[in-house]
Write a protein that holds these residues in place. Structure first.
Motif, short mmCIF file in Angstrom:
data_model
loop_
_atom_site.label_atom_id
_atom_site.label_comp_id
_atom_site.label_asym_id
_atom_site.label_seq_id
_atom_site.Cartn_x
_atom_site.Cartn_y
_atom_site.Cartn_z
N ASP A 282 0.91 -1.29 -0.09
CA ASP A 282 0.01 -0.18 0.11
C ASP A 282 0.91 1.35 -0.08
O ASP A 282 0.54 2.21 -0.49
CB ASP A 282 -0.95 -0.07 1.30
N GLU A 283 2.03 1.25 0.32
CA GLU A 283 2.76 2.28 0.61
C GLU A 283 3.69 2.53 -0.93
O GLU A 283 4.33 3.52 -0.96
CB GLU A 283 3.94 2.04 1.58
N GLY A 284 3.49 1.49 -1.50
CA GLY A 284 4.28 1.50 -3.01
C GLY A 284 5.79 1.09 -2.92
O GLY A 284 6.60 1.39 -3.82
N LEU A 285 5.84 0.24 -1.91
CA LEU A 285 7.37 0.08 -1.76
C LEU A 285 7.64 -1.44 -2.06
O LEU A 285 8.66 -1.69 -2.23
CB LEU A 285 7.70 -0.05 -0.05
N VAL A 286 6.69 -2.17 -2.41
CA VAL A 286 7.00 -3.65 -3.42
C VAL A 286 5.88 -3.54 -4.35
O VAL A 286 4.81 -2.95 -4.31
CB VAL A 286 6.64 -4.80 -2.26
N PRO A 287 6.36 -4.41 -5.22
CA PRO A 287 5.29 -4.50 -6.59
C PRO A 287 4.20 -5.41 -6.34
O PRO A 287 4.30 -6.11 -5.15
CB PRO A 287 6.22 -4.80 -7.52
N ALA A 288 3.22 -5.39 -7.17
CA ALA A 288 2.28 -6.22 -7.08
C ALA A 288 3.03 -7.77 -7.09
O ALA A 288 3.66 -7.90 -7.63
CB ALA A 288 1.07 -5.92 -7.99
N PRO A 289 1.99 -8.78 -6.59
CA PRO A 289 2.43 -10.22 -6.90
C PRO A 289 2.98 -10.51 -8.28
O PRO A 289 2.25 -10.06 -9.09
CB PRO A 289 1.16 -10.92 -6.57
N ARG A 290 4.28 -11.04 -8.30
CA ARG A 290 4.80 -11.34 -9.58
C ARG A 290 5.26 -12.72 -9.88
O ARG A 290 5.06 -13.46 -8.74
CB ARG A 290 5.89 -10.17 -9.63
N SER A 291 5.58 -13.19 -10.76
CA SER A 291 6.32 -14.30 -11.17
C SER A 291 7.88 -14.14 -10.71
O SER A 291 8.10 -13.34 -10.07
CB SER A 291 6.29 -14.52 -12.52
N ARG A 292 8.54 -15.41 -10.69
CA ARG A 292 9.94 -15.49 -9.99
C ARG A 292 10.85 -14.84 -10.93
O ARG A 292 10.59 -14.39 -11.87
CB ARG A 292 9.92 -17.00 -9.80
#
Length: 294
Positions: A282-292
């Motif tokens: 929510d803070e924008g510090l990590v991307p949305a769920p992604r692949s490996r």
């Protein structure tokens, strides 16, 4: 029903839950501020120095080898110059300070001091300490595994996430080498999955347009990807098979430490860390769920 060792898929679920807790140390505002005080003002300086410092004041060749898919030229532009600005020990102290500050700010003091945090930290540390007994062929992980554990639960959780992240990363590189997949070929096949923008992969890894084009030609020549007139990449059947095999083998190579917390521990760890990850997202510090990884 007995609590069994986790499957590679369940171990990956636990890794996926922990990974976002590590990432903000490179991109949060606290990172820019604290590293600038050391003289590390460029983002590339911060990234390569902070991630490689656990190995000591190593040269650019060692960092290039350990990081695998970054341009050697971009690594040479900051390593070993970074060590003339700040010692590895100072960089590591700053990185831990950044992790502490970011987690306190985003999660809040109540969450940082919660029983949820303590339980999550305990589970993650147990898995990470099991990984520490398996350092062979994992140089970047081994450097981090040799560091002292921090004292507070939220920084213990962050350090454990870091260890397990690098454990998996070193294992993934082993699969790329075994597949004889050169760094740019690995990136091209990753881009061709559609999970991440081609332009981001090229720029973030420091490759020139000409170098990228040559890497794509090599991947096309091996029958792994196709490229349309606009440069959009798609995996061939052979490419899809290779990517699936790489990810499956990475899962297998990464699963052993999680046996220390069993299947229920993996499930519980994912459950416990979910609100922490959501707050960071929510803070924008990590991307949305992604692949490996590529």
């Amino acid at each position: 029903m007995p609590d069994e060792a986790p499957s590679p898929d369940l171990a990956r679920t636990a890794w996926s839950a922990l990974e976002p807790l590590h990432v903000p140390v490179y991109f949060a505002p606290e990172s820019r501020e604290r590293y600038a005080a050391l003289g590390l003002e460029d983002r590339a300086l911060v990234y390569f120095a902070s991630r490689s410092a656990a190995m000591g004041a190593v040269g650019s060749g060692t960092v290039t080898a350990a990081f695998y898919n970054f341009s050697p030229a971009v690594v040479r532009s900051v390593i070993p110059r970074a060590w003339s600005l700040a010692s590895p020990e100072a960089v590591l102290r700053t990185r831990l300070d950044v992790a502490d500050r970011v987690l306190r700010r985003v999660l809040g003091e109540e969450a940082v001091g919660s029983e949820r945090m303590k339980e999550a930290a305990g589970l993650a540390r147990t898995a990470a300490e099991a990984a520490a007994g398996l350092p062979h062929g994992r140089p970047l992980f081994a450097g981090h595994a040799g560091l002292e554990w921090p004292g507070e639960p939220h920084t213990v959780l962050w350090h454990a996430a870091t260890l397990l992240r690098e454990f998996r990363g070193d294992g993934h590189i082993a699969t790329l080498v075994d597949a004889r997949l050169a760094p740019l070929e690995a990136l091209a096949t990753h881009a061709a999955t559609g999970a991440i923008k081609t332009s981001f992969l090229r720029k973030s890894r420091g490759w020139s347009e000409d170098e990228w084009a040559e890497g794509v030609r090599s991947a096309v020549g091996r029958g792994l990807v196709t490229a349309d007139q606009e440069g959009a990449l798609s995996l061939t059947e052979a490419g899809r098979t290779l990517r699936a095999d790489l990810e499956s083998r990475t899962d297998v190579l990464s699963a052993e430490p999680y046996a220390a917390i069993r299947a229920r521990g993996c499930e519980r760890l994912a459950e416990l860390t979910a609100p922490f990850t959501e707050a960071l997202r929510d803070e924008g510090l990590v991307p949305a769920p992604r692949s490996r990884r590529s």
